[in-house]
Structures are given as C-alpha cells and as structure tokens.
Design an enzyme around this catalytic site. Structure first.
Site, PDB file in Angstrom:
ATOM      1  N   ARG A 136       0.789  -1.229   0.000  1.00 49.47           N
ATOM      2  CA  ARG A 136       0.000   0.000   0.000  1.00 49.47           C
ATOM      3  C   ARG A 136       0.821   1.278   0.000  1.00 49.47           C
ATOM      4  NH1 ARG A 136      -4.983  -2.468   1.196  1.00 49.47           N
ATOM      5  NH2 ARG A 136      -4.549  -4.403   2.283  1.00 49.47           N
ATOM      6  N   GLN A 180       7.938 -11.880   6.156  1.00 45.61           N
ATOM      7  CA  GLN A 180       6.618 -11.777   5.551  1.00 45.61           C
ATOM      8  C   GLN A 180       6.748 -11.626   4.033  1.00 45.61           C
ATOM      9  OE1 GLN A 180       5.619  -8.295   8.195  1.00 45.61           O
ATOM     10  NE2 GLN A 180       3.761  -9.452   8.513  1.00 45.61           N
ATOM     11  N   HIS A 216       4.627 -16.155   4.468  1.00 49.03           N
ATOM     12  CA  HIS A 216       3.619 -15.973   3.421  1.00 49.03           C
ATOM     13  C   HIS A 216       3.967 -16.711   2.139  1.00 49.03           C
ATOM     14  CE1 HIS A 216       2.154 -12.025   5.521  1.00 49.03           C
ATOM     15  NE2 HIS A 216       1.924 -13.104   6.220  1.00 49.03           N
TER      16      HIS A 216
END
Ligand SMILES: [Zn+2]
Length: 243
Positions: free
Chosen positions: A42, A108, A126
C-alpha cells in the site's frame, strides 16, 4: 539533543545489543524489500495502485480459482521480482549469520531475497514466488516458467499451476507457524525490520517474545514501540551503513 546525536547514540546501543547477543532472530517485512526496488502493498508505488479491485479480493484464493486469467495478469505484473537483488540489510543479516549469531529469519516477504543473500534458515510465513505447483498433480515449476507463460500457466497434465504464495482466505503454512514460534521462543534478541506490525501474525510473534532485547527499526512508528528496548525510525539502509 540534536536528532543526529540521538541517532548516533541509538546506533551505538544497537551495536552493543548485537555484540552481546548470541541468538538473534530477525523478523522482516516489506520495508526490507522496497530498498531492492520491490513494490510493497500500500505504499506510494504499492501493488494496490495497479488495480481498481481491492487487493484482498484480487489476490484471494476464491478469485484465483474463479478468475484465474485476471489473477495471473495482475500477479505477473506485480509479483515478478526474480531479477531483483538483495540489499545492504539482507547482507547484514547474512554477515551476522556467518558470525554464528543468528538463529534464523522470519519474513513476511515472498521475494526470496534472504535466500539470495545467502541466509540459510529463513521461515517464509507468506510463502514464496520461487515455488509453484500444479493444483492437480503437484508437479513443481520455476517462477520463470510461471512469469513467462502466456495467459494461465498450465502443467503438462493440463492442470493450473498455483504459486506457493499465501493468498487471502488461505491460512499460513503450519510448518512455518511452528518454526517461527520456535525461533521467537529461543531468541535472546528479536530485531524487527521494515514492518509496522499492524497485522497478524507479525504482531502475535512480537507480543510473545520473552527474550532480553526487542529492537524495532522501521520508518514509521509501530504499536510495539512502547515495549521495545530500542526503536529507530529511519530507512533501513541509513542504519545498516553505520553498523
Ligand atoms: Zn499437473
């Protein structure tokens, strides 16, 4: 005290902590990878900027199966980082590992850059873009095969190939959860790099840490800053080049 002075004192403290630690565990997030030119989720040039569909939907398990072609259009555009290289932070961790100070890295990130830098014990919470499997027969494929394929990457058996990246609606791999928990339990020092610790499971690992030193280095503040023994708000490369 000037900011500069305060930063110098923090760097000295970080050096002391690293010096006396014997079992360091690193927990790394997107901030470690962005300095290698990899898009975060983001941020200013984050992957959410490349679509009108919310990424929680676009990179979800159900979207993958229902709209496989659209999923892959986006995945190939935003997750292809096989040509990216590790940066000073990845190599710093590897150097400490060579000195026998590092138990492991929990990340991550799915870009495989810790492995590229030479780290050996990396828990990829992940998943990774480097493993891809046919959903029907389980045959493995390289990321090159997936990213270079036209349309939907298919197995020789005709099945769809799925990247080993944890999608929304999927749970984290049990083995990774187990290994990450063990690392955090065994660590004397936990160094968090480049994650704001806003989401699970990152926050749960940090909350469960019971060792001597919690260090957080991130551009922005995190909910765990108040519990940390040392907090540095700076670009990672700015810190690493002084160590
Ligand atoms: Zn197959």
């Amino acid at each position: 005290m000037s900011d500069n002075n305060e930063n110098m004192i923090k760097i000295e403290k970080l050096k002391e902590i690293i010096d006396k630690s014997k079992k360091i565990v690193f927990f790394t997030g997107a901030g470690v990878s962005t300095e290698s030119g990899i898009k975060d989720f983001r941020g200013k040039d984050g992957i959410s900027k490349y679509t009108d569909i919310p990424i929680e939907i676009l990179i979800s398990k159900s979207y993958f199966y229902k709209h496989t072609l659209e999923f892959y259009d986006y995945y190939k555009k935003c997750f292809n980082c096989i040509d990216k290289k590790p940066n000073i932070t990845h190599y710093f961790i590897k150097k400490l590992e060579d000195e026998g100070k590092v138990l492991g890295v929990i990340t991550q990130n799915v870009d495989g850059l810790h492995y590229k830098a030479g780290s050996t014990n990396v828990v990829e919470l992940h998943g990774t873009i480097y493993k891809n499997r046919c959903v029907d027969c389980g045959k493995e494929y390289t990321p090159q095969y997936v990213f270079n394929s036209e349309g939907i990457p298919k197995c020789t058996c005709g099945g769809i190939i799925k990247p080993d990246v944890v999608l929304y609606e999927e749970s984290l791999p049990e083995k990774a959860i187990y290994e990450a928990s063990k690392l955090v339990r065994d660590a004397d020092t936990l160094i968090v790099l480049g994650t704001s610790l806003q989401v699970m499971p990152a926050s749960s690992y940090v909350a469960s840490f019971n060792g001597d030193n919690l260090v957080i280095i991130n551009l922005d503040s995190t909910p765990f800053d108040q519990y940390a023994d040392l907090v540095i708000h700076d670009k990672l490369s700015n810190v690493m080049e002084k160590l």
